[in-house]
Motif scaffolding. Structure first.
Motif, mmCIF file in Angstrom:
data_model
loop_
_atom_site.group_PDB
_atom_site.id
_atom_site.type_symbol
_atom_site.label_atom_id
_atom_site.label_comp_id
_atom_site.label_asym_id
_atom_site.label_seq_id
_atom_site.Cartn_x
_atom_site.Cartn_y
_atom_site.Cartn_z
ATOM 1 N N SER A 334 27.059 38.008 35.298
ATOM 2 C CA SER A 334 28.202 37.865 36.196
ATOM 3 C C SER A 334 27.832 38.447 37.555
ATOM 4 N N VAL A 335 28.313 37.788 38.619
ATOM 5 C CA VAL A 335 28.007 38.209 39.984
ATOM 6 C C VAL A 335 28.911 39.373 40.369
ATOM 7 N N VAL A 336 28.298 40.460 40.799
ATOM 8 C CA VAL A 336 29.056 41.632 41.241
ATOM 9 C C VAL A 336 29.375 41.533 42.723
ATOM 10 N N SER A 337 28.347 41.176 43.527
ATOM 11 C CA SER A 337 28.534 41.078 44.970
ATOM 12 C C SER A 337 27.679 39.931 45.494
ATOM 13 N N LYS A 338 28.326 38.916 46.099
ATOM 14 C CA LYS A 338 27.576 37.784 46.656
ATOM 15 C C LYS A 338 26.773 38.195 47.886
ATOM 16 N N LYS A 339 27.311 39.136 48.653
ATOM 17 C CA LYS A 339 26.608 39.560 49.872
ATOM 18 C C LYS A 339 25.307 40.270 49.527
ATOM 19 N N LYS A 340 25.387 41.191 48.576
ATOM 20 C CA LYS A 340 24.187 41.954 48.203
ATOM 21 C C LYS A 340 23.359 41.260 47.137
ATOM 22 N N GLY A 341 23.920 40.225 46.511
ATOM 23 C CA GLY A 341 23.193 39.527 45.463
ATOM 24 C C GLY A 341 23.125 40.308 44.168
ATOM 25 N N SER A 342 24.088 41.199 43.934
ATOM 26 C CA SER A 342 24.079 42.014 42.724
ATOM 27 C C SER A 342 24.596 41.222 41.528
ATOM 28 N N VAL A 343 23.912 41.392 40.381
ATOM 29 C CA VAL A 343 24.258 40.666 39.157
ATOM 30 C C VAL A 343 24.308 41.660 38.005
ATOM 31 N N THR A 344 25.280 41.489 37.118
ATOM 32 C CA THR A 344 25.389 42.316 35.918
ATOM 33 C C THR A 344 25.015 41.490 34.699
ATOM 34 N N LEU A 345 24.056 41.995 33.912
ATOM 35 C CA LEU A 345 23.663 41.358 32.660
ATOM 36 C C LEU A 345 24.238 42.176 31.509
ATOM 37 N N THR A 346 24.911 41.501 30.585
ATOM 38 C CA THR A 346 25.539 42.166 29.442
ATOM 39 C C THR A 346 24.962 41.623 28.141
ATOM 40 N N CYS A 347 24.515 42.530 27.267
ATOM 41 C CA CYS A 347 23.969 42.151 25.967
ATOM 42 C C CYS A 347 25.117 42.099 24.961
ATOM 43 N N GLY A 374 7.420 46.027 32.681
ATOM 44 C CA GLY A 374 7.773 46.924 33.767
ATOM 45 C C GLY A 374 8.709 48.026 33.309
ATOM 46 N N SER A 375 9.734 48.255 34.104
ATOM 47 C CA SER A 375 10.642 49.369 33.851
ATOM 48 C C SER A 375 11.482 49.133 32.596
ATOM 49 N N ILE A 376 11.938 50.228 31.990
ATOM 50 C CA ILE A 376 12.805 50.202 30.821
ATOM 51 C C ILE A 376 14.083 50.955 31.170
ATOM 52 N N LYS A 377 15.223 50.312 30.887
ATOM 53 C CA LYS A 377 16.514 50.926 31.199
ATOM 54 C C LYS A 377 17.389 50.906 29.953
ATOM 55 N N LYS A 378 18.250 51.908 29.834
ATOM 56 C CA LYS A 378 19.121 52.060 28.686
ATOM 57 C C LYS A 378 20.519 51.535 28.990
ATOM 58 N N GLY A 379 21.247 51.186 27.922
ATOM 59 C CA GLY A 379 22.633 50.773 28.079
ATOM 60 C C GLY A 379 22.860 49.335 27.686
ATOM 61 N N LYS A 380 24.107 49.005 27.410
ATOM 62 C CA LYS A 380 24.472 47.647 27.003
ATOM 63 C C LYS A 380 24.464 46.690 28.183
ATOM 64 N N THR A 381 24.721 47.196 29.386
ATOM 65 C CA THR A 381 24.740 46.366 30.590
ATOM 66 C C THR A 381 23.636 46.796 31.536
ATOM 67 N N LEU A 382 23.211 45.829 32.370
ATOM 68 C CA LEU A 382 22.157 46.073 33.358
ATOM 69 C C LEU A 382 22.602 45.485 34.685
ATOM 70 N N ILE A 383 22.560 46.290 35.758
ATOM 71 C CA ILE A 383 22.946 45.822 37.091
ATOM 72 C C ILE A 383 21.692 45.694 37.935
ATOM 73 N N LEU A 384 21.460 44.460 38.461
ATOM 74 C CA LEU A 384 20.355 44.198 39.383
ATOM 75 C C LEU A 384 20.950 44.195 40.786
ATOM 76 N N ASN A 385 20.601 45.182 41.580
ATOM 77 C CA ASN A 385 21.321 45.456 42.826
ATOM 78 C C ASN A 385 20.988 44.508 43.966
ATOM 79 N N LEU A 419 22.729 33.113 38.571
ATOM 80 C CA LEU A 419 22.736 31.774 38.007
ATOM 81 C C LEU A 419 22.025 31.779 36.681
ATOM 82 N N THR A 420 22.557 31.092 35.705
ATOM 83 C CA THR A 420 21.899 30.950 34.418
ATOM 84 C C THR A 420 20.919 29.813 34.496
#
Length: 488
Positions: A334-347, A374-385, A419-420
């Motif tokens: 889901s898109v968090v911010s169109k201006k910044k291009g932030s996207v949230t991925l939910t497992c 690459g990097s490893i992050k914890k949590g059910k959701t992931l935000i790409l800023n 975008l999927t």
């Protein structure tokens, strides 16, 4: 003492009177099928040849001779103490010279339990020795059971010692039985009654504690049926779009009559109701190469394919079933911010009851097809800023349970714009159309430019009529010359 006395045992009355005069008998425990050593030692220093007789007391009848050796060295055995032509009971010759007349019984049977008497002539300090042999045995009926059958597990000692305490272990671990016990209060754990399943499969050991001494006997229970999965409600994890494997493997030597697969409707735990199998369901998996492997598969899993599946097998008129639950995972963006291009991925999973942790792993592919993490992050959701090359390629969501990793699901992204894959593929035709229209517009512009040049050239010619007449006359002459050449 007359040697003839060894050829005929004394009357029952004499034996009973002698037993009353004896001290408490020595007790020996032996597991059925093992060896038992009944002690009899004489401390006399006499070097004269001795006669030895071992006899067993029988209820309501005269004692029976087991083994006898005359002073001459001749040996005799009683009936019923041979097995496949080999004597089961005898004294060790090497020990006789030092006054050890202990009797060794091989392949001990339950009926061997009871009182034994050793008599030596000429006598020493132990002219007669009394031994009580107790035989311990674990009996399982039936020893090979079909899943769901009733099984009886019995610990028996012949003769049974009063006030003995019994404990059970299964596969070297204390067993806490849930079924009803034997109704006899004196031996509350002597008999166990269980339902045949994976929980009761293995090596059963009965430990009898009597007068501070613990003796043990063991036997093995084999349960045949559906061995994989071993229990109901086993959870299987799969990702949307991937292939799911539904295992259903029987014991190899079972005679399978028929088999079937069903999908159960939700909320039908106690009274399962059959639903419709998915369209991509296949009743046989690639690994099913044997008649006892009736596993199935789903070629391409959808999120709505989650739920409970039941495998059924008919063995000799008895139906065996196993219920397993398919848990489906997917990643939603889901898109968090169109201006910044932030996207949230939910497992997301259809059942998270066993999930204890989530982990995101960034997978990067090189130009030559190499793969790196690459990097490893914890949590059910992931935000790409932000939109950057760092967020290209793949993100893998791994989910864990108490026993380790349960499964994973992959998200493919490019300049993560929210975008999927479906949206990206839908944008490709639009780009092609724009390119085509641009080329068409360029061609039209070139045509218009050429037409404009021709128009300007004609306009300049019309300003000089004499020049136009000369050009027109030259053109007509040129045409006549070409015609004359064609006639020739």
């Amino acid at each position: 003492m007359d040697p003839a006395a060894f050829r005929s045992p004394p009357s029952p009355n004499i034996f009973q009177m002698f037993y009353r005069a004896q001290c408490e008998a020595t007790e020996v425990f032996a597991e059925a099928g093992s060896k038992a050593l009944l002690p009899c030692k004489c401390s006399s220093s006499s070097t004269l040849p001795r006669a030895i007789i071992w006899s067993k007391a029988n209820s309501g009848s005269s004692p029976s001779t087991i083994w006898r050796m005359e002073r001459s060295g001749m040996q005799y055995w009683g009936s019923g103490w041979t097995q496949k032509g080999i004597q089961r009971a005898r004294c060790t010759n090497s020990q006789l010279e030092i006054g050890d007349y202990s009797l060794q019984i091989n392949s001990v049977r339950e009926e061997d339990g009871g009182y034994y008497t050793c008599r030596v002539s000429p006598g020493g300090q132990v002219p007669q020795n009394r031994v009580l042999l107790r035989v311990i045995k674990v009996t399982i009926s039936p020893p090979v059971a079909i899943w769901g059958e009733d099984v009886s597990i019995t610990c028996n000692v012949t003769p049974w010692p009063n006030a003995a305490n019994v404990e059970w272990t299964l596969n070297n671990s204390p067993f806490v039985h849930q079924a009803e016990m034997n109704s006899i209060r004196q031996t509350p754990k002597k008999v166990l009654r269980e339902e045949a399943n994976s929980r009761v499969t293995g090596n059963w050991t009965c430990a009898v504690d009597y007068k501070g001494k613990v003796v043990r006997a063991s036997s093995t229970l084999t349960v045949k049926g559906i061995i994989n999965p071993s229990t109901d409600s086993t959870k299987l994890y799969s990702a949307v779009g991937s292939e799911a494997y539904l295992p259903c493997v029987l014991s190899p030597d079972l005679n399978l009559s028929s088999s079937a697969w069903e999908k159960l409707k939700p909320r039908s735990l106690f009274k399962p109701v059959t639903g419709h199998l998915p369209t991509t369901f296949s009743p046989s998996s690639p690994s099913s190469q044997t008649p006892w492997d009736i596993s199935a598969s789903l070629k391409e899993v959808k999120f709505e394919d989650e739920g409970k599946y039941r495998c059924s097998a008919t063995i000799g008129g008895q139906q065996l079933t196993r219920i397993m639950q398919l848990v489906v995972a997917k990643i939603e963006s889901s898109v968090v911010s169109k201006k910044k291009g932030s996207v949230t991925l939910t497992c997301q999973l259809t059942d998270t009851s066993e999930v204890t942790d989530y982990e995101w792993v960034h997978v990067v592919y090189g130009l030559n097809g190499t793969q790196s993490f690459g990097s490893i992050k914890k949590g059910k959701t992931l935000i790409l800023n932000e939109v950057s090359e760092e967020n290209w390629d793949e993100w893998v969501c791994r989910f864990y349970g108490k026993q380790g990793i349960l499964g994973n699901v992959t998200h493919h992204s490019q300049i993560t714009s929210g975008l999927t894959g479906e949206k990206s593929s839908a944008a490709s035709p639009n780009i092609a159309a724009i390119v085509g229209l641009s080329l068409l517009l360029l061609v039209l512009l070139l045509i218009l430019a050429q037409m404009y040049k021709n128009h300007q050239r004609r306009k300049r010619i019309f300003q000089y009529p004499a020049l136009e007449t000369i050009v027109h006359t030259a053109s007509n002459q040129q045409e006549e010359r070409e015609r004359s050449r064609g006639k020739k």
